[in-house]
Design an enzyme around this catalytic site. Structure first.
Site, PDB file in Angstrom:
ATOM      1  N   ARG A   1      49.183  25.711   2.625  1.00 54.88           N
ATOM      2  CA  ARG A   1      48.038  25.154   4.007  1.00 54.88           C
ATOM      3  C   ARG A   1      48.359  23.759   3.962  1.00 54.88           C
ATOM      4  O   ARG A   1      47.369  23.158   5.121  1.00 54.88           O
ATOM      5  CB  ARG A   1      46.698  25.081   3.061  1.00 54.88           C
ATOM      6  CG  ARG A   1      45.554  26.489   2.993  1.00 54.88           C
ATOM      7  CD  ARG A   1      45.670  27.694   4.040  1.00 54.88           C
ATOM      8  NE  ARG A   1      44.328  26.595   4.207  1.00 54.88           N
ATOM      9  CZ  ARG A   1      43.359  26.776   4.242  1.00 54.88           C
ATOM     10  NH1 ARG A   1      42.529  26.681   3.307  1.00 54.88           N
ATOM     11  NH2 ARG A   1      42.243  25.146   5.059  1.00 54.88           N
TER      12      ARG A   1
ATOM     13  N   ARG B   1      48.066  17.604  -4.762  1.00 52.90           N
ATOM     14  CA  ARG B   1      48.183  18.247  -5.380  1.00 52.90           C
ATOM     15  C   ARG B   1      48.476  17.839  -7.524  1.00 52.90           C
ATOM     16  O   ARG B   1      48.322  18.698  -8.367  1.00 52.90           O
ATOM     17  CB  ARG B   1      49.298  19.324  -5.435  1.00 52.90           C
ATOM     18  CG  ARG B   1      48.942  19.860  -4.170  1.00 52.90           C
ATOM     19  CD  ARG B   1      47.159  20.778  -3.832  1.00 52.90           C
ATOM     20  NE  ARG B   1      47.702  21.089  -2.800  1.00 52.90           N
ATOM     21  CZ  ARG B   1      46.526  21.892  -2.409  1.00 52.90           C
ATOM     22  NH1 ARG B   1      45.057  22.399  -3.212  1.00 52.90           N
ATOM     23  NH2 ARG B   1      46.402  22.151  -1.337  1.00 52.90           N
TER      24      ARG B   1
ATOM     25  N   LEU C   1      49.968  26.494  -1.591  1.00 58.90           N
ATOM     26  CA  LEU C   1      51.059  25.651  -0.950  1.00 58.90           C
ATOM     27  C   LEU C   1      50.908  25.691   1.312  1.00 58.90           C
ATOM     28  O   LEU C   1      51.043  24.866   1.726  1.00 58.90           O
ATOM     29  CB  LEU C   1      52.208  26.336  -1.587  1.00 58.90           C
ATOM     30  CG  LEU C   1      53.598  26.154  -0.928  1.00 58.90           C
ATOM     31  CD1 LEU C   1      53.864  24.138  -1.283  1.00 58.90           C
ATOM     32  CD2 LEU C   1      54.239  26.768  -1.862  1.00 58.90           C
TER      33      LEU C   1
END
Lengths: 224, 224, 224, 224
Positions: D79, D168, D77
């Site tokens: 990143r 994601r 997350l």
């Protein structure tokens, strides 16, 4: 110049304080948020600022509508990269009626204002003639003056606003962006008094000037 | 317009390939770097681009000296926030001799160029008169035209350059920044041919236009 | 821990000085670059740092290969958002042989090291058993310890490195990232001595501690 | 896993539409904002998304409280660099009671869950023993498993959320961050249905998969 805060994170002081408190607590963010009193908030935000732990300030965002600043100033404004901008386009919007900022220094020197306004007027005429001839707006604008007005919507978070205020409210900044930054600070202080209680150049935030070449006229604590 | 690549990450193709390979390998970065042949590099960089895994492209940086673009174009350029800029200041540098970009459309319509150049000339005169009267440079510049020249040093990494080229080489971009972006692409292709083999608008990078309103004249594979 | 500078902007001191000088000069970037002596560079970079005009420092980029740091430390490292990272993936790379960092505090307390190493060993065994049973690597890694080693390629520019060094070389930072940051500073000082002459926590860069809670053991000027 | 939207820009759909409209209009931002109907908004936001003009989406910000995700997932997350994070610290908060995520794959293979849970339990015991012996929390955590729970407050704007959801929610992403991203999308759809009507991986946003290696099970339009 017209500066209005058109949107912001609700309860910005509490959102920041709750996020920061999470880092050091075994409780959940929601519990922390609900348990925060105004006194706790104020105390906690002071500690964060004193210790330079500014990252939680990023959770509070502020969106401004800005009208009637020059392109000289918008060019400085958009150099702040930790921010979001939507600016009126000179490719698509006609500038036939575009007005220009008059720098205050024109009033101090005899003859300056006449030269300036005549030039501005002639730029507008040239623009209108070029557009009438069929030159695209995006090319005709090459003759428009830097002092011409623009409109822009800006979103910055409280951390970046602190940085922006520290640089741009300083007397060593260009005068128009000083006014803009001061007007923006006034707006955010209304809705986030704790977050911005110490915001400003180092004479305000640190109580002493940290500029390499001080202006000699530090801003007093009650001036902003 | 003058565009020169004045510095860049040495061996940019290999640095990016080595960094990317690290993600999927049990070897160290240094071992990987030393073991990469040009063929491996080419193959690996192709896979990355095809799969959209562009983050390793950030490890290669490119610094350009750019001279003789208009402020119209520098204003668009600095809107790319994943980049670093140092631009000639109009607060500190006198603009007495500042020249102006002439848009090509002026040549297509009778009478346009005369209006344009006369206006530009008069702006320069007004600026010089104001400065001579004692108006600060930072205020006199309010009369200068958007088309006036500026200088800027720009650093972007290969990922951001890909993004920049995709938007700004497209025929739907403003013509001056199209030229600038095309000149920058030519420079980086000399030193990083693999990294930028597919760089450009979607007609180049994807082989088909993805614009909502296509220009109808896609760029051919050998044009860039 | 293994830290190696694998690539960087050539002549970083001069690139930054030239970019900065452009802002205040009527000459082109290339003329300025060619005209800069080492003495001029040093003097100019000192002025920039003293006046806090750090944006030109962004033009110099540095790429490090880092091996053998714990995931505790890589997690802190990747929180620096003005940087580029490529990290070894635990989804794709098997961790059967993964070693672990042993914190120095284990040597100071009787019995601690045994508990620690036994636990680390058992984690590796559990991981290997799970993978042998057919559990995907990306799920088996849930049992691996935070102290386990990772590899990462990092690119930061000199401005962000200054910020990174100011926070992470400080004695109040976590000990492993202190070592990492110190090793990175040693690497960049070899190739850009002027850019980083004053880099470090406030005890180094400002000559006095600016932490809210000082460690009491400021770093001496010759220690880094 | 617990995901709650704790704060957001009020009227996010309208704020974005108004900012975008400003670029193409001679009216002020405030006039535009007041004049926007829901129908206009919907139409205008559709055009923006279709043409890829996503920058106005940055003006709407969303702050989430996230509880009970593993450190495996928080590492992915954080990143996302165009976002703000405040995460529970393992240097300052004791992890004596820290629980661990159990990957669903453990239920599919006989014997896996026992190995996993035993290992997790032994890590907790080792941590507690080390802390009891006097090892600092920041060092004892080196034995804690990656699957251990963490808490984090996250702020992202609508543009970055679109990017985040596209990567994601895709079936090729790691399963836990898929659940997290899906839960976040559900939250923002309640308050900004127009902004996020087309958000998701390419099977949703473009109507067809753009992955290099498709999963073969595209998400249907009503699944999110």
């Amino acid at each position: 110049m017209y500066v209005k805060l058109i949107a912001h994170t609700p309860e910005p002081d509490r959102v920041v304080a709750a996020a920061a408190k999470l880092c050091y607590s075994a409780s959940s963010a929601v519990e922390i948020f609900d348990g925060l009193t105004t006194e706790n908030c104020a105390k906690f935000l002071q500690i964060l600022q004193k210790s330079g732990h500014m990252s939680p300030f990023e959770h509070a965002n502020f969106t401004f509508a800005i009208d009637g600043i020059s392109r000289v100033t918008s060019h400085q404004l958009v150099r702040h990269r930790m921010a979001s901008f939507s600016q009126q386009s000179q490719r698509y919007v006609g500038m036939e009626e575009n007005e220009c900022i008059l720098p205050p220094s024109l009033d101090k020197i005899e003859g300056a204002k006449v030269i300036f306004t005549k030039q501005i007027e002639s730029a507008k005429e040239a623009y209108n003639k070029l557009v009438a001839l069929g030159i695209p707006k995006e090319d005709a604008r090459f003759v428009l003056p830097h002092g011409g007005l623009t409109r822009i919507v800006v979103t910055m978070n409280a951390r970046e606003l602190h940085h922006f205020f520290s640089l741009r409210i300083c007397h060593r900044a260009q005068w128009e962006i000083q006014s803009l930054a001061t007007a923006m600070l006034k707006e955010v202080k209304k809705v986030a008094p704790l977050l911005f209680s110490k915001a400003g150049p180092s004479c305000i935030s640190k109580g002493k000037c940290e500029e390499a070449r001080p202006c000699g006229k530090p801003i007093g604590p009650d001036e902003l």
